[in-house]
Design a protein around this motif. Structure first.
Motif, short mmCIF file in Angstrom:
data_model
loop_
_atom_site.label_atom_id
_atom_site.label_comp_id
_atom_site.label_asym_id
_atom_site.label_seq_id
_atom_site.Cartn_x
_atom_site.Cartn_y
_atom_site.Cartn_z
N ILE A 119 0.86 -1.19 0.00
CA ILE A 119 0.00 0.00 0.00
C ILE A 119 0.89 1.23 0.00
CG2 ILE A 119 -1.74 1.31 1.29
CD1 ILE A 119 -2.80 -1.38 2.31
N PRO A 120 0.69 2.14 -0.94
CA PRO A 120 1.55 3.33 -1.02
C PRO A 120 1.47 4.18 0.24
CG PRO A 120 0.22 3.07 -3.00
CD PRO A 120 -0.32 2.11 -1.99
N ASP A 121 2.45 5.03 0.40
CA ASP A 121 2.50 5.95 1.54
C ASP A 121 1.52 7.10 1.27
OD1 ASP A 121 3.22 7.25 3.83
OD2 ASP A 121 5.01 8.17 2.97
N LEU A 122 0.41 7.11 1.97
CA LEU A 122 -0.64 8.11 1.77
C LEU A 122 -0.74 9.04 2.99
CD1 LEU A 122 -3.38 5.70 0.37
CD2 LEU A 122 -1.84 7.15 -0.95
N THR A 123 -1.15 10.25 2.75
CA THR A 123 -1.34 11.21 3.85
C THR A 123 -2.83 11.44 4.07
OG1 THR A 123 -1.20 13.08 2.31
CG2 THR A 123 0.84 12.36 3.36
N PHE A 124 -3.17 11.84 5.28
CA PHE A 124 -4.56 12.05 5.64
C PHE A 124 -4.67 13.38 6.41
CE2 PHE A 124 -3.94 7.60 4.99
CZ PHE A 124 -5.07 7.19 4.29
N THR A 125 -4.88 14.46 5.66
CA THR A 125 -4.99 15.79 6.26
C THR A 125 -6.38 16.34 6.07
OG1 THR A 125 -4.32 16.96 4.25
CG2 THR A 125 -2.55 16.18 5.70
N THR A 126 -6.70 17.38 6.80
CA THR A 126 -8.05 17.95 6.75
C THR A 126 -8.36 18.61 5.41
OG1 THR A 126 -7.18 19.96 7.80
CG2 THR A 126 -8.20 18.31 9.24
N GLU A 127 -7.34 18.87 4.59
CA GLU A 127 -7.58 19.46 3.27
C GLU A 127 -7.93 18.41 2.23
OE1 GLU A 127 -4.56 20.00 4.90
OE2 GLU A 127 -5.26 21.88 5.83
N GLN A 128 -7.87 17.14 2.62
CA GLN A 128 -8.07 16.04 1.68
C GLN A 128 -9.43 15.38 1.83
OE1 GLN A 128 -4.27 13.94 2.87
NE2 GLN A 128 -4.37 13.35 0.71
N SER A 129 -9.88 14.77 0.75
CA SER A 129 -10.97 13.80 0.78
C SER A 129 -10.50 12.58 0.01
CB SER A 129 -12.24 14.36 0.14
OG SER A 129 -12.74 15.47 0.85
N TYR A 130 -11.15 11.44 0.26
CA TYR A 130 -10.80 10.21 -0.44
C TYR A 130 -12.02 9.58 -1.10
CZ TYR A 130 -5.95 9.60 1.06
OH TYR A 130 -4.59 9.74 1.22
N LEU A 131 -11.76 8.86 -2.16
CA LEU A 131 -12.75 7.98 -2.78
C LEU A 131 -12.08 6.63 -2.99
CD1 LEU A 131 -15.19 8.64 -5.70
CD2 LEU A 131 -13.57 6.73 -5.87
N VAL A 132 -12.78 5.56 -2.66
CA VAL A 132 -12.22 4.23 -2.86
C VAL A 132 -13.21 3.35 -3.61
CG1 VAL A 132 -10.77 4.34 -0.80
CG2 VAL A 132 -13.07 3.34 -0.61
N ASP A 133 -12.68 2.45 -4.46
CA ASP A 133 -13.49 1.34 -4.93
C ASP A 133 -12.91 0.06 -4.35
OD1 ASP A 133 -11.69 -0.13 -6.74
OD2 ASP A 133 -11.94 1.48 -8.19
N ILE A 134 -13.64 -1.03 -4.46
CA ILE A 134 -13.24 -2.24 -3.74
C ILE A 134 -12.49 -3.23 -4.61
CG2 ILE A 134 -14.97 -2.07 -1.94
CD1 ILE A 134 -16.71 -3.96 -3.59
N ARG A 135 -12.07 -2.78 -5.81
CA ARG A 135 -11.26 -3.66 -6.67
C ARG A 135 -9.86 -3.85 -6.08
NH1 ARG A 135 -15.51 -4.62 -7.54
NH2 ARG A 135 -16.82 -4.10 -9.32
N TRP A 136 -9.42 -2.89 -5.26
CA TRP A 136 -8.15 -3.03 -4.51
C TRP A 136 -8.55 -2.95 -3.05
CZ3 TRP A 136 -3.44 0.80 -5.08
CH2 TRP A 136 -2.33 0.28 -4.40
N ILE A 137 -9.05 -4.07 -2.56
CA ILE A 137 -9.80 -4.05 -1.31
C ILE A 137 -8.91 -3.75 -0.09
CG2 ILE A 137 -9.67 -6.55 -0.92
CD1 ILE A 137 -12.64 -6.30 0.07
N GLU A 138 -7.67 -4.21 -0.10
CA GLU A 138 -6.78 -3.94 1.04
C GLU A 138 -6.51 -2.44 1.16
OE1 GLU A 138 -6.06 -8.00 -0.61
OE2 GLU A 138 -5.95 -5.98 -1.47
N ALA A 139 -6.28 -1.79 0.04
CA ALA A 139 -6.05 -0.35 0.05
C ALA A 139 -7.32 0.40 0.45
CB ALA A 139 -5.55 0.12 -1.31
N ALA A 140 -8.46 -0.05 -0.06
CA ALA A 140 -9.73 0.60 0.28
C ALA A 140 -10.00 0.51 1.79
CB ALA A 140 -10.87 -0.04 -0.50
N HIS A 141 -9.73 -0.65 2.36
CA HIS A 141 -9.94 -0.84 3.80
C HIS A 141 -9.02 0.08 4.60
CE1 HIS A 141 -9.54 -2.94 7.73
NE2 HIS A 141 -10.84 -3.15 7.56
N TYR A 142 -7.76 0.13 4.20
CA TYR A 142 -6.79 0.99 4.90
C TYR A 142 -7.22 2.46 4.82
CZ TYR A 142 -2.48 3.65 5.62
OH TYR A 142 -1.55 4.56 6.06
N VAL A 143 -7.59 2.90 3.64
CA VAL A 143 -7.98 4.31 3.46
C VAL A 143 -9.23 4.65 4.27
CG1 VAL A 143 -8.89 5.97 1.79
CG2 VAL A 143 -6.88 4.60 1.22
N ALA A 144 -10.23 3.75 4.24
CA ALA A 144 -11.45 4.00 5.01
C ALA A 144 -11.15 4.11 6.50
CB ALA A 144 -12.48 2.89 4.75
#
Length: 305
Positions: A119-144
């Protein structure tokens, strides 16, 4: 910025007059290569609607990847956090479409691509929003999970899956889970949209939605169920309409529109896209939505469905 995490496909669109009754040779009316994949298409929608967009997915190291990256670049979508898997073929699909709009889709995912769990190194700041689909379910779970922990918006596109603990974790953690009808009934084990939304809300008092194509969107917020209708259109192409809806919904939420306004504008975006062919290149701009969105209405739902 909105970061869209999930799949990217090279879609090969093959248009024919009609599907044969038995396997025979048929002549095609046209052949076309397009960028596909829920998160990848959504990232292009975000950019077209004027918000900085980042796509995070998994590419092979082939010519298909070069084409897909060039399409993202045309929209100004960044993809530098995506993974390139050595020796793997990028995901591809062949979509046969007849003159009535009926489709047959055959998708291929290289095992090497799916087995890479990094899973890539992702940041989670208040200026961001995310959208995930479940075709890459491990990444989607981590992001959620990380979005919930950091109190930022996460739209989850929940379509056609096998129910498991990771799916449950995504549904529970994402701020705005949006199901397809198939996905909703698979998750709730119900056959009623209204009862499914009530069950979800009873378990976790937050927003949930389900998209139903031309029948619009049903959603629940603060215990009230709403129905946002889709305007009547002359459809030229319905491919990726759901992906366009999710990308637009995430964009308008990110821009601090109300849930009602976000769903109505997203419905307008997807509907207007369907009036033209051309895949991601027929995604409308915001200025095109202003008059068209007036055709979209939301009502409080009282009947069972």
């Amino acid at each position: 910025m909105i970061t869209c995490v999930g799949s990217v496909f090279l879609d090969n669109i093959i248009k024919i007059d009609s599907f044969p009754q038995k396997p025979i040779k048929v002549l095609t009316k046209s052949l076309e290569k397009r960028l596909g994949g829920p998160a990848a298409v959504a990232s292009c929608v975000v950019a077209r609607l004027g918000v900085e967009s980042d796509f995070v997915g998994r590419f092979g190291d082939d010519e298909a990847a070069n084409f897909l990256k060039s399409e993202l670049s045309q929209f100004g979508v960044k993809y530098n956090k995506s993974l390139t898997i050595s020796g793997a073929m990028s995901s591809q699909s062949h979509i046969f479409e007849d003159s009535q709009g009926e489709r047959l889709l055959a998708a291929y995912n290289d095992k090497k691509l799916l087995e890479d769990k990094n899973i890539p190194d992702l940041t989670f700041t208040t200026e961001q929003s995310y959208l995930v689909d479940i075709r890459w379910i491990e990444a989607a779970h981590y992001v959620a999970q990380m979005s919930q922990k950091n109190g930022i918006k996460c739209v989850a596109d929940l379509d056609n899956y096998s129910n498991n603990n990771l799916i449950e974790g995504i549904v529970n953690a994402a701020s705005h889970p949006v199901f397809s009808e198939t996905g909703l009934f698979e998750f709730t084990k119900q056959k009623s949209v209204i009862n499914s939304l009530k069950q979800l809300y009873k378990n976790n008092n937050k927003f949930y939605a389900v998209t139903l194509g031309p029948e619009g969107v049903y959603w629940i917020d603060k215990g009230i169920i709403y129905h946002t209708c889709s305007p009547k259109i002359e459809a030229a192409e319905t491919n990726s309409a759901g992906d366009v809806f999710h990308g637009a919904f995430a964009t308008f939420l990110h821009n601090k529109k109300s849930i009602k306004d976000s769903i109505e504008l997203a419905t307008a975006t997807a509907s207007l896209k369907c009036t033209k062919s051309g895949g991601i290149h027929s995604i409308p701009e915001y200025v095109d939505l202003l008059n068209f969105s007036r055709k979209v209405k939301t009502t409080v739902e009282t009947e069972q469905k």
